[in-house]
Design an enzyme around this catalytic site. Sequence first.
Site, PDB file in Angstrom:
ATOM      1  N   HIS A  55       0.854  -1.189   0.000  1.00  0.00           N
ATOM      2  CA  HIS A  55       0.000   0.000   0.000  1.00  0.00           C
ATOM      3  C   HIS A  55       0.891   1.240   0.000  1.00  0.00           C
ATOM      4  CE1 HIS A  55       0.374  -0.944   4.450  1.00  0.00           C
ATOM      5  NE2 HIS A  55       0.980   0.212   4.317  1.00  0.00           N
TER       6      HIS A  55
HETATM    7  C1  T46 Z   1       3.192   0.389   6.826  1.00  0.00           C
HETATM    8  C2  T46 Z   1       3.761  -0.969   7.068  1.00  0.00           C
HETATM    9  C3  T46 Z   1       5.248  -0.969   7.138  1.00  0.00           C
HETATM   10  C4  T46 Z   1      -4.021  -0.029  13.574  1.00  0.00           C
HETATM   11  O1  T46 Z   1      -5.146  -0.141  14.082  1.00  0.00           O
HETATM   12  N1  T46 Z   1      -3.137   0.904  14.040  1.00  0.00           N
HETATM   13  C5  T46 Z   1      -1.891   1.069  13.513  1.00  0.00           C
HETATM   14  O2  T46 Z   1      -1.133   1.942  13.977  1.00  0.00           O
HETATM   15  C6  T46 Z   1      -1.498   0.212  12.431  1.00  0.00           C
HETATM   16  C7  T46 Z   1      -0.120   0.369  11.816  1.00  0.00           C
HETATM   17  C8  T46 Z   1      -2.379  -0.717  11.983  1.00  0.00           C
HETATM   18  N2  T46 Z   1      -3.615  -0.848  12.556  1.00  0.00           N
HETATM   19  C9  T46 Z   1      -4.530  -1.909  12.060  1.00  0.00           C
HETATM   20  C10 T46 Z   1      -5.019  -1.723  10.645  1.00  0.00           C
HETATM   21  C11 T46 Z   1      -5.246  -3.148  10.173  1.00  0.00           C
HETATM   22  O3  T46 Z   1      -6.538  -3.582  10.573  1.00  0.00           O
HETATM   23  O4  T46 Z   1      -3.805  -3.146  12.074  1.00  0.00           O
HETATM   24  C12 T46 Z   1      -4.214  -3.955  10.965  1.00  0.00           C
HETATM   25  C13 T46 Z   1      -3.009  -4.370  10.142  1.00  0.00           C
HETATM   26  O5  T46 Z   1      -2.487  -3.219   9.467  1.00  0.00           O
HETATM   27  P1  T46 Z   1      -1.875  -3.295   7.997  1.00  0.00           P
HETATM   28  O6  T46 Z   1      -2.598  -4.309   7.188  1.00  0.00           O
HETATM   29  O7  T46 Z   1      -1.827  -1.904   7.456  1.00  0.00           O
HETATM   30  O8  T46 Z   1      -0.406  -3.837   8.325  1.00  0.00           O
HETATM   31  P2  T46 Z   1       0.860  -3.838   7.380  1.00  0.00           P
HETATM   32  O9  T46 Z   1       1.938  -4.541   8.133  1.00  0.00           O
HETATM   33  O10 T46 Z   1       0.549  -4.320   6.019  1.00  0.00           O
HETATM   34  O11 T46 Z   1       1.264  -2.277   7.237  1.00  0.00           O
HETATM   35  C14 T46 Z   1       1.830  -1.613   8.354  1.00  0.00           C
HETATM   36  C15 T46 Z   1       1.316  -0.167   8.405  1.00  0.00           C
HETATM   37  O12 T46 Z   1      -0.116  -0.168   8.438  1.00  0.00           O
HETATM   38  C16 T46 Z   1       1.782   0.640   7.233  1.00  0.00           C
HETATM   39  O13 T46 Z   1       1.575   2.005   7.519  1.00  0.00           O
HETATM   40  O14 T46 Z   1       3.792   1.219   6.154  1.00  0.00           O
HETATM   41  O15 T46 Z   1       3.243  -1.605   8.244  1.00  0.00           O
END
Ligand code: T46
Length: 142
Positions: A55
């Site tokens: 993303h």
């Molecule tokens: C990025 C990469 C390196 C929250 O509720 N609070 C938070 O601060 C974060 C980071 C995530 N979330 C929730 C949102 C989703 O329901 O946790 C779940 C997993 O998040 P996501 O699918 O975005 O995770 P990654 O590892 O794909 O991405 C994360 C960060 O979201 C993103 O900003 O750059 O790590």
Amino acid sequence: MKLLKSRAPTLIDFTEVPSESGNLWFAEVDQQLPFLVKRVYYIVEVPAGAERGAHAHKKLDQLIIAIKGSFVVDITDGVNNWSFIMQGPDKALFLPAGGWRTLRGFSEGSVCLVLASECYEADDYIRDYEEFLKWKSKEIEA
Ligand code: T46
């Protein structure tokens, strides 16, 4: 805050304070950090072969650190591509807003620490690559 020469992804050195009882690393806003940190999160126990990210962010700047183990961060702005092998706590990857990022190749037991410039905002994410390319072309025109 540290002023960076460009908004491209780049590695930032943290400062080490070594001692016989272990090593300490630090970074401060007026020296190494390019933004005030409003949020911290970390990613652990990533299964072999799994990927994170895929993303982009519209406004969010981040610093990514391999506190333990290693992983790869691939970034594209739609034209330029970067790939960083992150390994160890001595360096942080400055990942500015506007780059599509994928994290892959996590070693067993690795820990990915992220320092973020903003609190969590679901609306700041672009999770569709075609939408990202359209958003980038509008950004270039603006
Ligand atoms: C990025 C990469 C390196 C929250 O509720 N609070 C938070 O601060 C974060 C980071 C995530 N979330 C929730 C949102 C989703 O329901 O946790 C779940 C997993 O998040 P996501 O699918 O975005 O995770 P990654 O590892 O794909 O991405 C994360 C960060 O979201 C993103 O900003 O750059 O790590």
